[in-house]
Design a protein around this motif. Structure first.
Motif, mmCIF file in Angstrom:
data_model
loop_
_atom_site.group_PDB
_atom_site.id
_atom_site.type_symbol
_atom_site.label_atom_id
_atom_site.label_comp_id
_atom_site.label_asym_id
_atom_site.label_seq_id
_atom_site.Cartn_x
_atom_site.Cartn_y
_atom_site.Cartn_z
ATOM 1 N N CYS A 110 92.773 139.944 24.250
ATOM 2 C CA CYS A 110 92.846 139.475 23.470
ATOM 3 C C CYS A 110 92.966 138.547 24.389
ATOM 4 C CB CYS A 110 94.341 139.008 23.453
ATOM 5 S SG CYS A 110 95.335 139.612 25.209
ATOM 6 N N SER A 165 89.149 137.237 23.210
ATOM 7 C CA SER A 165 89.213 137.335 22.087
ATOM 8 C C SER A 165 89.076 134.996 21.978
ATOM 9 C CB SER A 165 89.644 137.879 21.030
ATOM 10 O OG SER A 165 90.784 137.281 19.700
ATOM 11 N N GLU A 166 89.594 135.244 22.470
ATOM 12 C CA GLU A 166 89.942 133.777 22.488
ATOM 13 C C GLU A 166 89.064 133.087 23.580
ATOM 14 O OE1 GLU A 166 94.107 130.613 24.847
ATOM 15 O OE2 GLU A 166 94.097 132.984 23.897
ATOM 16 N N THR A 180 87.397 137.672 16.775
ATOM 17 C CA THR A 180 88.318 138.245 16.383
ATOM 18 C C THR A 180 88.724 139.624 17.834
ATOM 19 O OG1 THR A 180 86.883 139.927 15.353
ATOM 20 C CG2 THR A 180 87.879 138.237 13.891
ATOM 21 N N GLN A 181 89.456 140.287 17.975
ATOM 22 C CA GLN A 181 89.710 141.031 18.709
ATOM 23 C C GLN A 181 89.418 142.708 18.425
ATOM 24 O OE1 GLN A 181 94.015 141.961 20.035
ATOM 25 N NE2 GLN A 181 94.554 139.258 19.897
ATOM 26 N N SER A 182 89.256 142.544 17.170
ATOM 27 C CA SER A 182 88.560 143.592 16.640
ATOM 28 C C SER A 182 86.689 143.748 17.015
ATOM 29 C CB SER A 182 88.285 144.208 15.113
ATOM 30 O OG SER A 182 87.379 144.286 14.536
#
Length: 118
Positions: free
Chosen positions: A55, A58-59, A64-66
């Protein structure tokens, strides 16, 4: 000196003996292909600074986290990153000093030559 041939046989024999097996060279080429993706390089640079969870990466990267998880799997499969679990969170980090060295030397190499051109 047209038509003069040099005898490089000793040099060629010495170099030939030092060449790695073809399979090892293919493995090395495959490793460098992993570095050929901008997203993976961005992730590696993030991990260069600190171990991070998906996460946080991702940020940082605005993805996206995916998408991050997919790239982390590629990096992990190639033994460039490792992970550890703390409760329900998995933290990722650079696998070893070799990875750190490859990244920093590549980065230094790029900017060394750009500064020479100025």
């Amino acid at each position: 000196m047209k038509g003069v041939k040099h005898d490089h046989s000793q040099l060629i024999d010495r170099v030939r003996q030092q060449l790695p097996e073809e399979e090892r060279l293919c493995d090395l080429a495959d490793l460098f292909k992993v570095f050929g993706d901008t997203t993976r390089m961005r992730i590696l640079f993030c991990l260069f600074e600190s171990e991070l969870c998906v996460c946080a990466i991702s940020e940082l990267l605005g993805m996206t986290q995916s998408a991050i998880s997919h790239q982390l799997k590629v990096l992990k499969d190639n033994q460039l990153v490792g992970n550890r679990r703390a409760g329900r969170t998995i933290y990722y980090f650079l696998k070893d000093e070799h990875v750190r060295s490859i990244i920093s030397q590549g980065y230094e190499h790029l900017f060394e030559h750009k500064e020479e051109a100025l």
